[in-house]
Design an enzyme around this catalytic site. Structure first.
Site, PDB file in Angstrom:
ATOM      1  N   ASP A 218      54.387  33.607 -44.493  1.00 48.04           N
ATOM      2  CA  ASP A 218      54.710  33.664 -42.948  1.00 48.04           C
ATOM      3  C   ASP A 218      54.043  34.907 -42.354  1.00 48.04           C
ATOM      4  OD1 ASP A 218      57.182  34.917 -44.479  1.00 48.04           O
ATOM      5  OD2 ASP A 218      56.830  36.324 -42.915  1.00 48.04           O
ATOM      6  N   ASP A 220      54.933  38.016 -40.018  1.00 48.31           N
ATOM      7  CA  ASP A 220      56.154  38.988 -39.818  1.00 48.31           C
ATOM      8  C   ASP A 220      56.409  38.660 -38.367  1.00 48.31           C
ATOM      9  OD1 ASP A 220      58.389  40.043 -41.039  1.00 48.31           O
ATOM     10  OD2 ASP A 220      57.403  41.761 -40.300  1.00 48.31           O
TER      11      ASP A 220
HETATM   12  N1  ADE Z   1      58.863  37.751 -47.945  1.00 50.35           N
HETATM   13  C1  ADE Z   1      58.331  36.949 -47.232  1.00 50.35           C
HETATM   14  N2  ADE Z   1      58.020  37.270 -45.884  1.00 50.35           N
HETATM   15  C2  ADE Z   1      58.564  38.086 -45.558  1.00 50.35           C
HETATM   16  C3  ADE Z   1      58.811  38.927 -44.545  1.00 50.35           C
HETATM   17  N3  ADE Z   1      58.359  38.654 -43.413  1.00 50.35           N
HETATM   18  N4  ADE Z   1      59.424  40.024 -44.629  1.00 50.35           N
HETATM   19  C4  ADE Z   1      59.857  40.690 -45.624  1.00 50.35           C
HETATM   20  N5  ADE Z   1      59.900  39.905 -46.877  1.00 50.35           N
HETATM   21  C5  ADE Z   1      59.338  38.759 -46.756  1.00 50.35           C
END
Ligand code: ADE
Length: 280
Positions: A218, A220
């Site tokens: 993803d 963040d």
């Molecule tokens: N693991 C997968 N996506 C994440 C994210 N955005 N922040 C922290 N850990 C994750």
């Protein structure tokens, strides 16, 4: 004769990655630090003996801050493992590191809060052994030979992995706020996850080679404009890429040096110091 209870390479599977090998021997391993996340599954890849351990346990019952990282690495070392590949799901901190990106980091930032990050904490083990005070170098937290094997394996499968970058590890289990994420991004860090620490530093304390393979599931919160990350999204994207990742790990295992051939900084991380622990 192959010792079925022995291995040379360890793979610690992340979110959505609960099995790796076929035709496995399941081994329950106890350690001075308590039980690892699950049984250790022993098998073979390209003629190499491999031990697989699901980091969160089968069925994902352990959140990142509850994982017994010390037991996991000790358990792997106790079955003979000297090189560890640690795939994990992460969020991308730059728009160009979108879902499906594979990034093999060369740096690490620890922003966790509650984890026991050392075997050398001065406290006695259940058998009364007290470890010595030891300060390992973690300037370069990842094994150069392991990183090279992972990158070559990805390339061989037409997956142009990003070579290097900084993994920032947060405590979790919640995801970052948008402000935290923007701050991580402004520092120039590349990806964010919840399990990369203390895995890398504990591996170094055991003189294990450790390589992180981060799979972006993803963008963040600071790198996207939507509603933020959800765990469902993480699991869905990981599941969509897990076969590809398994292939890369197979090829990376095949490309790693033998235990005897290792000549990287990890091999002598204790510099001949007496750890005061009977390393398995
Ligand atoms: N693991 C997968 N996506 C994440 C994210 N955005 N922040 C922290 N850990 C994750």
């Amino acid at each position: 004769m192959v010792n079925k209870a022995n291995a040379e390479i360890g793979v610690i599977g992340g979110s959505g990655f609960y099995s790796f090998l076929e035709d496995v021997t399941e081994l329950q391993v106890d350690t001075p630090y308590g039980p690892p996340s699950d049984s250790v599954f022993l098998g073979e890849v390209a003629g190499r003996r491999v031990a697989f351990l699901p980091r969160h346990g089968r069925g994902h019952h352990l959140p990142p801050h509850r994982i017994n990282y010390r037991a996991n690495l000790w358990a792997l070392r106790s079955v003979g493992v000297r090189q560890v590949l640690g795939p994990c799901a992460v969020g991308g901190l730059r728009p160009e590191y979108g879902p499906g990106t594979l990034l093999v980091p060369d740096q690490l930032v620890d922003r966790t809060k509650s984890r026991v990050g050392t075997y050398f904490d001065g406290l006695p083990l259940p058998d009364g052994t007290v470890p010595n005070v030891v300060h390992v170098s973690l300037a370069d937290p990842y094994c150069p030979a392991g990183r090279a094997a992972a990158l070559k394996a990805a390339r061989g499968r037409d997956w142009e992995a990003v070579d290097g970058g900084t993994l920032v590890v947060i405590e979790g289990p919640r995801f970052s706020t948008r402000a935290e994420s923007l701050w991580h991004q402004a520092q120039g860090w590349s990806v964010v996850g919840m399990t990369g620490h203390p895995e890398a530093s504990l591996a170094r304390e055991l003189e294990l080679c450790y390589t992180s393979l981060t799979l972006v599931t993803d963008l963040d919160a600071g790198a996207e404009t939507g509603e933020g990350v959800s765990h469902d999204e993480v699991l869905r994207v990981f599941a969509a890429n897990v076969d590809r990742l398994r292939g890369v790990l197979f090829d990376a295992v095949a490309a790693l040096p033998s235990t005897e051939e290792r000549d990287c900084l990890c091999v002598n991380a204790l510099g001949g110091m007496d750890p005061g622990l009977a390393l398995p």
